[in-house]
Design a protein around this motif. Structure first.
Motif, PDB file in Angstrom:
ATOM      1  N   TRP A   1     -10.408  -2.842   0.672  1.00  0.00           N
ATOM      2  CA  TRP A   1      -9.740  -1.972   1.636  1.00  0.00           C
ATOM      3  C   TRP A   1     -10.442  -2.118   2.980  1.00  0.00           C
ATOM      4  O   TRP A   1     -11.679  -2.103   3.053  1.00  0.00           O
ATOM      5  CB  TRP A   1      -9.787  -0.526   1.188  1.00  0.00           C
ATOM      6  CG  TRP A   1      -8.905  -0.224   0.023  1.00  0.00           C
ATOM      7  CD1 TRP A   1      -9.250  -0.191  -1.306  1.00  0.00           C
ATOM      8  CD2 TRP A   1      -7.504   0.091   0.076  1.00  0.00           C
ATOM      9  NE1 TRP A   1      -8.161   0.121  -2.069  1.00  0.00           N
ATOM     10  CE2 TRP A   1      -7.067   0.309  -1.246  1.00  0.00           C
ATOM     11  CE3 TRP A   1      -6.571   0.225   1.114  1.00  0.00           C
ATOM     12  CZ2 TRP A   1      -5.755   0.629  -1.565  1.00  0.00           C
ATOM     13  CZ3 TRP A   1      -5.274   0.554   0.801  1.00  0.00           C
ATOM     14  CH2 TRP A   1      -4.869   0.748  -0.519  1.00  0.00           C
TER      15      TRP A   1
ATOM     16  N   TRP B   1      -2.896  -9.945   2.931  1.00  0.00           N
ATOM     17  CA  TRP B   1      -2.959  -8.565   3.398  1.00  0.00           C
ATOM     18  C   TRP B   1      -1.661  -7.836   3.100  1.00  0.00           C
ATOM     19  O   TRP B   1      -0.582  -8.451   3.094  1.00  0.00           O
ATOM     20  CB  TRP B   1      -3.170  -8.516   4.916  1.00  0.00           C
ATOM     21  CG  TRP B   1      -4.474  -9.049   5.391  1.00  0.00           C
ATOM     22  CD1 TRP B   1      -4.725 -10.317   5.844  1.00  0.00           C
ATOM     23  CD2 TRP B   1      -5.711  -8.332   5.495  1.00  0.00           C
ATOM     24  NE1 TRP B   1      -6.046 -10.429   6.224  1.00  0.00           N
ATOM     25  CE2 TRP B   1      -6.674  -9.215   6.016  1.00  0.00           C
ATOM     26  CE3 TRP B   1      -6.095  -7.023   5.205  1.00  0.00           C
ATOM     27  CZ2 TRP B   1      -7.997  -8.848   6.248  1.00  0.00           C
ATOM     28  CZ3 TRP B   1      -7.408  -6.657   5.434  1.00  0.00           C
ATOM     29  CH2 TRP B   1      -8.340  -7.559   5.944  1.00  0.00           C
TER      30      TRP B   1
ATOM     31  N   CYS C   1      -2.632   0.282  -3.964  1.00  0.00           N
ATOM     32  CA  CYS C   1      -2.165  -1.029  -3.508  1.00  0.00           C
ATOM     33  C   CYS C   1      -1.684  -1.780  -4.740  1.00  0.00           C
ATOM     34  O   CYS C   1      -2.462  -2.030  -5.671  1.00  0.00           O
ATOM     35  CB  CYS C   1      -3.288  -1.791  -2.826  1.00  0.00           C
ATOM     36  SG  CYS C   1      -2.901  -3.502  -2.413  1.00  0.00           S
TER      37      CYS C   1
ATOM     38  N   TYR D   1      -4.871   1.852   6.947  1.00  0.00           N
ATOM     39  CA  TYR D   1      -5.656   1.272   5.862  1.00  0.00           C
ATOM     40  C   TYR D   1      -4.888   0.099   5.261  1.00  0.00           C
ATOM     41  O   TYR D   1      -3.711   0.232   4.892  1.00  0.00           O
ATOM     42  CB  TYR D   1      -5.946   2.325   4.803  1.00  0.00           C
ATOM     43  CG  TYR D   1      -7.074   3.240   5.191  1.00  0.00           C
ATOM     44  CD1 TYR D   1      -6.929   4.147   6.238  1.00  0.00           C
ATOM     45  CD2 TYR D   1      -8.308   3.202   4.530  1.00  0.00           C
ATOM     46  CE1 TYR D   1      -7.974   4.979   6.618  1.00  0.00           C
ATOM     47  CE2 TYR D   1      -9.353   4.030   4.899  1.00  0.00           C
ATOM     48  CZ  TYR D   1      -9.177   4.913   5.950  1.00  0.00           C
ATOM     49  OH  TYR D   1     -10.216   5.736   6.320  1.00  0.00           O
ATOM     50  N   TYR D   2      -5.596  -1.013   5.165  1.00  0.00           N
ATOM     51  CA  TYR D   2      -5.008  -2.249   4.659  1.00  0.00           C
ATOM     52  C   TYR D   2      -5.678  -2.677   3.368  1.00  0.00           C
ATOM     53  O   TYR D   2      -6.905  -2.599   3.240  1.00  0.00           O
ATOM     54  CB  TYR D   2      -5.165  -3.376   5.676  1.00  0.00           C
ATOM     55  CG  TYR D   2      -4.441  -3.163   6.977  1.00  0.00           C
ATOM     56  CD1 TYR D   2      -5.080  -2.560   8.048  1.00  0.00           C
ATOM     57  CD2 TYR D   2      -3.116  -3.575   7.129  1.00  0.00           C
ATOM     58  CE1 TYR D   2      -4.427  -2.366   9.253  1.00  0.00           C
ATOM     59  CE2 TYR D   2      -2.456  -3.381   8.335  1.00  0.00           C
ATOM     60  CZ  TYR D   2      -3.121  -2.773   9.387  1.00  0.00           C
ATOM     61  OH  TYR D   2      -2.467  -2.586  10.581  1.00  0.00           O
ATOM     62  N   CYS D   3      -4.885  -3.164   2.489  1.00  0.00           N
ATOM     63  CA  CYS D   3      -5.367  -3.749   1.247  1.00  0.00           C
ATOM     64  C   CYS D   3      -5.420  -5.261   1.426  1.00  0.00           C
ATOM     65  O   CYS D   3      -4.530  -5.849   2.036  1.00  0.00           O
ATOM     66  CB  CYS D   3      -4.391  -3.357   0.134  1.00  0.00           C
ATOM     67  SG  CYS D   3      -4.653  -4.131  -1.441  1.00  0.00           S
ATOM     68  N   GLY D   4      -6.467  -5.895   0.895  1.00  0.00           N
ATOM     69  CA  GLY D   4      -6.599  -7.335   0.993  1.00  0.00           C
ATOM     70  C   GLY D   4      -6.976  -7.953  -0.335  1.00  0.00           C
ATOM     71  O   GLY D   4      -7.585  -7.294  -1.186  1.00  0.00           O
TER      72      GLY D   4
ATOM     73  N   ARG E   1      -9.797  -0.812   7.292  1.00  0.00           N
ATOM     74  CA  ARG E   1      -9.057   0.145   8.116  1.00  0.00           C
ATOM     75  C   ARG E   1      -9.169  -0.249   9.586  1.00  0.00           C
ATOM     76  O   ARG E   1     -10.117  -0.925   9.995  1.00  0.00           O
ATOM     77  CB  ARG E   1      -9.566   1.566   7.899  1.00  0.00           C
ATOM     78  CG  ARG E   1     -10.979   1.817   8.423  1.00  0.00           C
ATOM     79  CD  ARG E   1     -11.462   3.194   8.012  1.00  0.00           C
ATOM     80  NE  ARG E   1     -12.811   3.482   8.504  1.00  0.00           N
ATOM     81  CZ  ARG E   1     -13.542   4.489   8.085  1.00  0.00           C
ATOM     82  NH1 ARG E   1     -13.077   5.331   7.153  1.00  0.00           N
ATOM     83  NH2 ARG E   1     -14.750   4.685   8.590  1.00  0.00           N
TER      84      ARG E   1
ATOM     85  N   ARG F   1     -10.362  -4.143  13.066  1.00  0.00           N
ATOM     86  CA  ARG F   1     -10.255  -3.830  11.642  1.00  0.00           C
ATOM     87  C   ARG F   1     -11.662  -3.904  11.031  1.00  0.00           C
ATOM     88  O   ARG F   1     -12.411  -4.849  11.284  1.00  0.00           O
ATOM     89  CB  ARG F   1      -9.325  -4.818  10.968  1.00  0.00           C
ATOM     90  CG  ARG F   1      -8.932  -4.442   9.562  1.00  0.00           C
ATOM     91  CD  ARG F   1      -7.860  -5.384   9.018  1.00  0.00           C
ATOM     92  NE  ARG F   1      -6.623  -5.338   9.806  1.00  0.00           N
ATOM     93  CZ  ARG F   1      -5.502  -5.930   9.438  1.00  0.00           C
ATOM     94  NH1 ARG F   1      -5.456  -6.619   8.304  1.00  0.00           N
ATOM     95  NH2 ARG F   1      -4.432  -5.860  10.206  1.00  0.00           N
TER      96      ARG F   1
ATOM     97  N   GLU G   1       0.835  -1.196   0.000  1.00  0.00           N
ATOM     98  CA  GLU G   1       0.000   0.000   0.000  1.00  0.00           C
ATOM     99  C   GLU G   1       0.876   1.255   0.000  1.00  0.00           C
ATOM    100  O   GLU G   1       2.009   1.242   0.509  1.00  0.00           O
ATOM    101  CB  GLU G   1      -0.922   0.051   1.223  1.00  0.00           C
ATOM    102  CG  GLU G   1      -1.879  -1.107   1.365  1.00  0.00           C
ATOM    103  CD  GLU G   1      -1.374  -2.157   2.317  1.00  0.00           C
ATOM    104  OE1 GLU G   1      -2.204  -2.883   2.919  1.00  0.00           O
ATOM    105  OE2 GLU G   1      -0.136  -2.280   2.463  1.00  0.00           O
TER     106      GLU G   1
ATOM    107  N   GLN H   1       0.825  -4.438   4.304  1.00  0.00           N
ATOM    108  CA  GLN H   1       1.362  -4.024   5.598  1.00  0.00           C
ATOM    109  C   GLN H   1       0.639  -2.799   6.169  1.00  0.00           C
ATOM    110  O   GLN H   1       0.798  -2.481   7.343  1.00  0.00           O
ATOM    111  CB  GLN H   1       2.863  -3.721   5.479  1.00  0.00           C
ATOM    112  CG  GLN H   1       3.217  -2.326   4.970  1.00  0.00           C
ATOM    113  CD  GLN H   1       2.894  -2.119   3.492  1.00  0.00           C
ATOM    114  OE1 GLN H   1       2.596  -3.053   2.762  1.00  0.00           O
ATOM    115  NE2 GLN H   1       2.962  -0.869   3.058  1.00  0.00           N
ATOM    116  N   GLY H   2      -0.148  -2.147   5.339  1.00  0.00           N
ATOM    117  CA  GLY H   2      -0.935  -1.008   5.800  1.00  0.00           C
ATOM    118  C   GLY H   2      -0.275   0.333   5.531  1.00  0.00           C
ATOM    119  O   GLY H   2       0.949   0.434   5.401  1.00  0.00           O
TER     120      GLY H   2
END
Length: 119
Positions: free
Chosen positions: A36, A109, A22, A93-96, A38, A45, A6, A111-112
């Motif tokens: 996304w 995931w 991302c 904020y994390y991408c998955g 958060r 989360r 990200e 790392q944010g």
């Protein structure tokens, strides 16, 4: 295995905008649902937005009409355009990524990236 990275987080004033990116390293990126999430300090989360491998999008109520998720399969990337930001949007904020699904239950995931919205 999918590696997700990200970027784009930062400090912004309330009412401002940010775009998160991302990037994935998987050649089969187009087959993954992306999302996304958060996480604010002391909170769990939470889901923000998702885009299926088909392109169909879903949003949390808190993100509707303010955030837009999109993807570019050629660039193996997913984006989150955030407008009219509020202090309560602050968090990591994390991408998955989820194989051939809507992305709302990620198998992988990033790392944010930190987003801080000042009032």
């Amino acid at each position: 295995q999918v590696q997700l990275v990200e970027s784009g987080g930062g400090l912004v004033q309330a009412g401002g905008s940010l775009t998160l990116s991302c990037a994935a390293d998987k050649r089969s990126f187009s087959n993954y649902g992306m999302a996304w999430f958060r996480q604010a300090p002391g909170k769990e989360r939470e889901f923000v937005a998702a885009i299926k491998f088909s392109g169909e999008t879903t949003y949390a109520d808190s993100a509707k009409y303010r955030f837009t998720i999109s993807r570019d399969n050629d660039k193996k990337s997913v984006y989150l355009q955030m407008n009219s930001l509020k202090p309560e949007d602050s968090g990591v904020y994390y991408c998955g990524a989820q194989w051939r699904a809507n992305g709302k239950r990620p198998e992988y995931w990033g790392q944010g990236t930190q987003v801080t919205v000042s009032s």
